[in-house]
Design a protein around this motif. Structure first.
Motif, PDB file in Angstrom:
ATOM      1  N   GLN B 140      72.461  64.667  72.303  1.00 56.50           N
ATOM      2  CA  GLN B 140      72.035  63.304  72.592  1.00 56.50           C
ATOM      3  C   GLN B 140      72.111  62.450  71.313  1.00 56.50           C
ATOM      4  OE1 GLN B 140      67.962  62.510  74.112  1.00 56.50           O
ATOM      5  NE2 GLN B 140      69.095  61.869  75.911  1.00 56.50           N
ATOM      6  N   ALA B 141      71.726  63.054  70.186  1.00 60.41           N
ATOM      7  CA  ALA B 141      71.823  62.331  68.915  1.00 60.41           C
ATOM      8  C   ALA B 141      73.275  61.955  68.649  1.00 60.41           C
ATOM      9  CB  ALA B 141      71.274  63.191  67.779  1.00 60.41           C
ATOM     10  N   GLU B 143      75.583  61.508  70.926  1.00 56.10           N
ATOM     11  CA  GLU B 143      75.939  60.473  71.897  1.00 56.10           C
ATOM     12  C   GLU B 143      75.429  59.101  71.430  1.00 56.10           C
ATOM     13  OE1 GLU B 143      73.637  60.914  75.365  1.00 56.10           O
ATOM     14  OE2 GLU B 143      74.889  59.645  76.628  1.00 56.10           O
ATOM     15  N   TRP B 144      74.183  59.063  70.977  1.00 54.31           N
ATOM     16  CA  TRP B 144      73.595  57.807  70.481  1.00 54.31           C
ATOM     17  C   TRP B 144      74.401  57.293  69.298  1.00 54.31           C
ATOM     18  CZ3 TRP B 144      68.007  55.923  70.488  1.00 54.31           C
ATOM     19  CH2 TRP B 144      67.417  56.124  71.751  1.00 54.31           C
ATOM     20  N   THR B 145      74.694  58.209  68.352  1.00 55.36           N
ATOM     21  CA  THR B 145      75.426  57.801  67.151  1.00 55.36           C
ATOM     22  C   THR B 145      76.763  57.183  67.533  1.00 55.36           C
ATOM     23  OG1 THR B 145      74.449  59.736  66.130  1.00 55.36           O
ATOM     24  CG2 THR B 145      76.172  58.618  64.887  1.00 55.36           C
ATOM     25  N   ILE B 148      76.262  53.775  69.081  1.00 58.21           N
ATOM     26  CA  ILE B 148      75.819  52.770  68.106  1.00 58.21           C
ATOM     27  C   ILE B 148      76.998  52.356  67.222  1.00 58.21           C
ATOM     28  CG2 ILE B 148      74.323  52.391  66.095  1.00 58.21           C
ATOM     29  CD1 ILE B 148      72.237  54.195  67.543  1.00 58.21           C
ATOM     30  N   PHE B 169      69.197  53.097  76.056  1.00 61.01           N
ATOM     31  CA  PHE B 169      68.324  53.596  74.977  1.00 61.01           C
ATOM     32  C   PHE B 169      66.924  53.905  75.501  1.00 61.01           C
ATOM     33  CE2 PHE B 169      71.452  51.312  72.224  1.00 61.01           C
ATOM     34  CZ  PHE B 169      71.929  52.457  71.599  1.00 61.01           C
ATOM     35  N   THR B 172      67.311  57.248  78.204  1.00 55.47           N
ATOM     36  CA  THR B 172      67.657  58.514  77.541  1.00 55.47           C
ATOM     37  C   THR B 172      66.726  58.775  76.363  1.00 55.47           C
ATOM     38  OG1 THR B 172      69.276  57.488  76.074  1.00 55.47           O
ATOM     39  CG2 THR B 172      70.074  58.304  78.194  1.00 55.47           C
ATOM     40  N   GLY B 173      66.266  57.704  75.721  1.00 55.87           N
ATOM     41  CA  GLY B 173      65.339  57.887  74.602  1.00 55.87           C
ATOM     42  C   GLY B 173      64.023  58.489  75.058  1.00 55.87           C
TER      43      GLY B 173
END
Lengths: 130, 240
Positions: B140-141, B143-145, B148, B169, B172-173
């Motif tokens: 997930q990190a 995917e977020w990166t 972003i 955000f 999923t956050g």
């Protein structure tokens, strides 16, 4: 579970390994064959693959939505019923937990109507033709 | 207080089944969930409240998406990954789904071995569950990166409706936070199991009752719930 506790009091000084697991110990407390969990696990994989394939093959429209929601509900049902042991819990608990989320469906239908109305107003008054 | 009422022989009195049982349980001046321990009942009630919170997030996402006149980004393309020069749609999310389901499988087996008082296997399976959970959070990190870097923000994104970023955000956050908390608790309980805290009544959280491994099941309820929520997020956010 409490019964199991009572039964187990006498065995505390035995080494706590598989050998101790006599019939008396696991008479209570959500004991189910490991095979059951493996079967459910397998089904969850199959259903997830099916959901993924719906997207992979790019199905659209009502077919897409019925399949996605069907696989979703089947997966949720398996997890709650077997993994979370709801199938074996007392009905008083099962209904107390399972009925309230159904009320959310009312909320869903209200919000669907509301968002369609908002969308209509936005199209009528604000949307810029592109 | 937390004990089920037992007869002198240590057996629970017979209870009515079916609808009559429900009426009898709820109408009595005792606890309603008769043979269900307080710990388990309270975890279920917490999970019910959590269900409402996640429902509100998914509902507000649905409302935002249905009422916007700006095109919604196509998740199938947004979450595609490039493997050997080919764009595979949604593959990252599919792998994350399989990992989380597997963690649920190992957790269910850990509960079983807990009730058999097989400390080593219980702890090992809980740690495997935690490892799957940590892998999920790691992906997930990633995917977020990736998103972003591509310019997705809570107030906008390069492909259309700005609410996409906010929904993504938020939902999923919040789910990732649940997984992270779960991983921490899994490791903590696994350590207690392995050390035998539940057999020696060592002082500390959840260890006060001898030979009482129900906390593993209660922990499992939480973990399966996290998986359950992901089933809905997967269907409603990523497949829509």
């Amino acid at each position: 579970m409490t019964n199991a506790t009572v039964h187990m009091e006498g065995q505390l000084h035995a080494p706590a390994h598989g050998a101790v697991a006599t019939a008396a110990v696991h008479a209570k407390g959500q004991q189910h064959p490991i095979k059951l969990y493996l079967v459910v696990w397998g089904w969850l994989f199959v259903l997830s693959t099916c959901s993924y394939l719906v997207d992979y093959f790019g199905l659209q429209g009502y077919l897409r939505w019925s399949l996605i929601l069907l696989f979703m509900m089947l997966k949720a049902g398996l997890i709650v019923a077997v993994f979370m042991h709801m199938a074996w819990e007392r009905l008083a608990l099962a209904y107390a937990i399972l009925l309230p989320p159904i009320a959310v469906l009312v909320f869903v239908s209200i919000m669907v109507l509301e968002s369609e109305y908002t969308h209509l107003l936005r199209v009528l008054f604000f949307a810029t033709p592109s | 207080m937390a004990e089920t009422v037992l007869t002198h022989s240590g057996q629970s009195p017979a209870r009515l089944e079916g609808w009559r049982g429900i009426a009898a349980d709820w109408a009595s001046d005792q606890r309603a969930f008769k043979n269900v321990s307080w710990g388990k009942a309270m975890m279920w009630i917490f999970l019910l409240s959590d269900t409402f919170i996640f429902s509100c997030f998914l509902l507000s996402y649905m409302t935002a998406r249905m009422s916007t006149t700006v095109p919604w980004p196509n998740p199938s393309e947004v979450f595609a990954l490039n493997f050997a020069g080919k764009q595979i749609p949604l593959i990252l999310i599919a792998i994350m789904t399989f990992i989380l389901i597997s963690s649920s499988g190992t957790m269910a087996m850990a509960v079983n071995f807990g009730y058999r008082r097989d400390r080593v296997r219980t702890a090992a399976l809980m740690l495997v569950t935690a490892a799957f959970g940590a892998t999920f959070v790691g992906m997930q990190a990633f995917e977020w990166t990736k998103l972003i870097m591509e310019g997705v923000r809570p107030w906008g994104n390069p492909w259309g409706a700005p609410q996409f970023g906010a929904s993504f955000f938020m939902i999923t956050g919040f789910h990732g936070t649940h997984v992270t908390i779960g991983v921490i608790f899994l490791i903590a309980i696994a350590r207690k199991v392995l050390r035998g805290d539940f057999d020696v009544e060592r002082r500390g959280f959840f260890t006060s009752r001898k030979g009482y491994y129900e906390i593993v099941e209660i922990m499992g309820l939480y973990w399966h719930f996290v998986d359950l929520v992901w089933v809905f997020i997967f269907a409603l956010f990523y497949l829509w």
